[in-house]
Enzyme design. Structure first.
Site, PDB file in Angstrom:
ATOM      1  N   ARG A   1       0.787  -1.232   0.000  1.00  0.00           N
ATOM      2  CA  ARG A   1       0.000   0.000   0.000  1.00  0.00           C
ATOM      3  C   ARG A   1       0.821   1.285   0.000  1.00  0.00           C
ATOM      4  O   ARG A   1       0.437   2.271  -0.579  1.00  0.00           O
ATOM      5  CB  ARG A   1      -0.831   0.012   1.285  1.00  0.00           C
ATOM      6  CG  ARG A   1      -2.302  -0.023   1.069  1.00  0.00           C
ATOM      7  CD  ARG A   1      -2.972  -0.015   2.395  1.00  0.00           C
ATOM      8  NE  ARG A   1      -2.255  -0.893   3.335  1.00  0.00           N
ATOM      9  CZ  ARG A   1      -2.851  -1.579   4.281  1.00  0.00           C
ATOM     10  NH1 ARG A   1      -4.143  -1.512   4.433  1.00  0.00           N
ATOM     11  NH2 ARG A   1      -2.169  -2.345   5.117  1.00  0.00           N
TER      12      ARG A   1
ATOM     13  N   LYS B   1      -2.239 -20.027   3.109  1.00  0.00           N
ATOM     14  CA  LYS B   1      -3.254 -20.259   4.113  1.00  0.00           C
ATOM     15  C   LYS B   1      -3.365 -19.065   5.064  1.00  0.00           C
ATOM     16  O   LYS B   1      -2.403 -18.305   5.137  1.00  0.00           O
ATOM     17  CB  LYS B   1      -2.973 -21.554   4.868  1.00  0.00           C
ATOM     18  CG  LYS B   1      -1.882 -21.425   5.936  1.00  0.00           C
ATOM     19  CD  LYS B   1      -1.682 -22.708   6.657  1.00  0.00           C
ATOM     20  CE  LYS B   1      -2.483 -22.777   7.916  1.00  0.00           C
ATOM     21  NZ  LYS B   1      -1.737 -22.388   9.134  1.00  0.00           N
TER      22      LYS B   1
ATOM     23  N   HIS C   1      -2.005 -29.109   7.688  1.00  0.00           N
ATOM     24  CA  HIS C   1      -0.719 -29.824   7.743  1.00  0.00           C
ATOM     25  C   HIS C   1      -0.876 -31.290   8.179  1.00  0.00           C
ATOM     26  O   HIS C   1      -0.358 -32.192   7.523  1.00  0.00           O
ATOM     27  CB  HIS C   1       0.243 -29.122   8.704  1.00  0.00           C
ATOM     28  CG  HIS C   1       0.433 -27.663   8.423  1.00  0.00           C
ATOM     29  ND1 HIS C   1       0.501 -27.155   7.153  1.00  0.00           N
ATOM     30  CD2 HIS C   1       0.571 -26.592   9.257  1.00  0.00           C
ATOM     31  CE1 HIS C   1       0.696 -25.831   7.220  1.00  0.00           C
ATOM     32  NE2 HIS C   1       0.730 -25.475   8.480  1.00  0.00           N
TER      33      HIS C   1
HETATM   34  C1  BG6 Z   1       1.814 -22.431  10.306  1.00  0.00           C
HETATM   35  C2  BG6 Z   1       0.946 -22.101  11.487  1.00  0.00           C
HETATM   36  O1  BG6 Z   1       1.034 -22.868   9.224  1.00  0.00           O
HETATM   37  O2  BG6 Z   1       2.727 -23.456  10.662  1.00  0.00           O
HETATM   38  C3  BG6 Z   1       1.781 -21.705  12.679  1.00  0.00           C
HETATM   39  O3  BG6 Z   1       0.056 -21.043  11.154  1.00  0.00           O
HETATM   40  C4  BG6 Z   1       2.825 -22.755  12.974  1.00  0.00           C
HETATM   41  O4  BG6 Z   1       0.963 -21.483  13.835  1.00  0.00           O
HETATM   42  C5  BG6 Z   1       3.607 -23.098  11.724  1.00  0.00           C
HETATM   43  O5  BG6 Z   1       3.692 -22.247  13.969  1.00  0.00           O
HETATM   44  C6  BG6 Z   1       4.527 -24.269  11.975  1.00  0.00           C
HETATM   45  O6  BG6 Z   1       5.335 -24.443  10.857  1.00  0.00           O
HETATM   46  P1  BG6 Z   1       6.763 -25.083  11.016  1.00  0.00           P
HETATM   47  O7  BG6 Z   1       7.255 -25.242   9.629  1.00  0.00           O
HETATM   48  O8  BG6 Z   1       7.576 -24.124  11.834  1.00  0.00           O
HETATM   49  O9  BG6 Z   1       6.550 -26.375  11.736  1.00  0.00           O
END
Ligand code: BG6
Length: 481
Positions: free
Chosen positions: A43, A142, A234
């Site tokens: 922005r 996401k 995930h």
């Molecule tokens: C994200 C979540 O998608 O994944 C977070 O929104 C989380 O809350 C993160 O901490 C974890 O990812 P990674 O790769 O650090 O395990």
């Protein structure tokens, strides 16, 4: 191959925390096709040089081995550009279109790293401006919706402007090296396939544990919770990778068709099974790494008395011939005993034991983080004064060591795939909607349950009810066994 990569939300957290460091690694590894341009859109008014300085400063937050030297940054920054855009203004999209047309690159990747409430307006405007031709890909970060209806609405607007083959929905867990190794383990080796079924496997556990709390993201997290933040995407994606049938080819749709079948085969939840098979928790004060830490309700931007869950453990089944009756346990949480993401495949015990002593069965541990590797746990005979004794031993494969020079981070891999047009590691809209369909009864049951989440002390493995849930099947979570 020339490309233009455009980040909407170019000054946001995701861009400077994850995407720019990942692109820099790709650049350092020589993986970024030469002749590319990276354009950040946001922005406020800034010049290219001001934006480059902004990104340069943010690199101090990146682990030191992954920070650029001055010279490296100078060369990387030549690709970086900045453009002010008001996302509701058609003429700003026309200007962007012109900027892209002037170069006429082979591929244009439009990465929506904004808040998802902006997705509809951005997609509509991109479509109206004609920024949706066959050489354009759109990457969606996401959260893609907060329930089935909102996910369907996002997919509707995306579909109105782009073909499904142009839509790259990110689940960054699919970019983790361990997940690609899971595909290789299952479908590049004949060894495990005959064992990969109910006759040999007792249960499967997926744990995505974090030691960190919600930090400064309390406002986002409080409207999301662990089920939406980690399980719907995930954890379910990992489950599909474990449970899917071998795809007929390595093509994106062959893989995604099989993953979708798994999601459709998940045992649906009812209010009764939610009460029995799902445990939600919320962290209270506790100790992590020897330091006292605050409880969830004391974190910034968390409203008093919130019932938001920071922990979920659940039991499900994949209702098909391969998996009938095999429990799949999924568990995730913030402020648990440490950062620990792994999948444990517990095999059945021998049908007729002839050795005395340890009755422990074989297991395969697929480690996602902090280490990245495979462990196969076996029993071996240790000769001793009292005769043969069986002791657990493990075959360890540490991928970080084995492939030290080729390890590629999740975002780096996914960004390169988006530029190259490889959809294998991206989520199709029907998979994503089916995952929402499956979690919705849990959300509904919780909304109707005034009890709220169970407390757990920060630095533990969550509420004791999560252990009790697996104990009903005669199981324990891996770190408790
Ligand atoms: C994200 C979540 O998608 O994944 C977070 O929104 C989380 O809350 C993160 O901490 C974890 O990812 P990674 O790769 O650090 O395990």
């Amino acid at each position: 191959m020339s490309f233009d990569l455009v980040f909407f939300g170019g000054t946001g957290d995701l861009t400077w925390r994850k995407l720019m460091p990942a692109l820099f690694q790709a650049f350092r590894h020589g993986k970024l096709p030469p002749g590319g341009r990276i354009l950040a859109v946001a922005r406020d008014e800034r010049s290219d040089d001001e934006y480059r300085a902004f990104i340069r400063e943010r690199f101090v937050e990146v682990e030191s081995a992954k920070r650029p030297s001055d010279d490296e940054f100078k060369r990387f920054a030549e690709m970086l550009h900045y453009r002010r855009m008001d996302l509701s203004q058609p003429e700003h999209y026309a200007g962007l279109k012109q900027w892209i047309a002037d170069r006429n690159a082979d591929t244009t990747v439009l990465y929506l790293a904004t808040s998802p409430y902006l997705f509809p307006v951005i997609c509509e405007q991109l479509g109206a401006a004609g920024l949706n031709g066959p050489r354009v890909r759109v990457v969606l970060e996401k959260p893609l919706g907060h329930d089935l209806a909102s996910a369907q609405e996002i997919n509707r607007v995306v579909r109105a402007a782009f073909a499904e083959t142009q839509a790259f929905r990110i689940d960054h867990y699919l970019g983790k090296p361990a997940v690609q190794n899971l595909m290789a383990l299952r479908f590049g080796n004949a060894l495990f396939e005959p064992l990969w079924r109910r006759e040999s496997i007792a249960n499967i556990q997926i744990t995505l544990a974090e030691g960190l709390g919600v930090g400064t993201r309390g406002d986002y997290y409080n409207t999301t919770g662990a089920l939406r933040d980690m399980i719907q995407n995930h954890a379910l994606q990992l489950l599909t990778m474990i449970a899917m049938e071998p795809p007929s080819t390595n093509d994106a749709d062959a893989i995604r068709d099989e993953k979708l079948k798994v999601l459709r085969s998940l045992k649906p939840f009812t209010p009764e099974s939610v009460a029995r098979d799902v445990v939600r928790g919320q962290y209270k004060t506790g100790t992590v790494d020897g330091q006292p830490v605050a409880g969830y309700l004391d974190e910034v931007k968390v409203p008093p008395g919130s019932h938001c869950e920071t922990f979920v453990a659940l039991r499900t089944e994949v209702q098909n011939w391969r998996w009938a009756g095999v429990p799949f346990y999924l568990r995730t949480g913030k402020r648990l005993a440490g950062q620990h993401a792994q999948i444990v495949v517990n095999f059945r015990e021998v049908p007729h034991p002839i050795f005395s002593g340890s009755a422990c069965a074989n297991k395969l541990v697929i480690k996602l983080q902090p280490e990245d590797g495979l462990e196969l746990h076996l029993l071996a005979a240790k000769g001793g004064a009292q005769g043969e004794m069986l002791v657990p031993v493990s075959l360890d494969l540490d991928f970080d060591k084995a492939f030290a020079t080729q390890r590629v981070g999740a975002y780096e891999r996914l960004l390169m795939d988006a530029i190259a047009g490889r959809l294998n590691l991206f989520v199709r809209s029907d998979e994503q909607e089916q995952a929402w369909r499956w979690v919705e009864p849990v959300l509904q049951a919780w909304a109707a349950d005034a009890n709220g989440p169970r407390p757990y002390a920060a630095g533990t493995w969550g509420p004791p009810a999560a252990s009790a849930m697996v104990a009903r099947d005669g199981c324990t979570w891996d770190e408790e066994s």
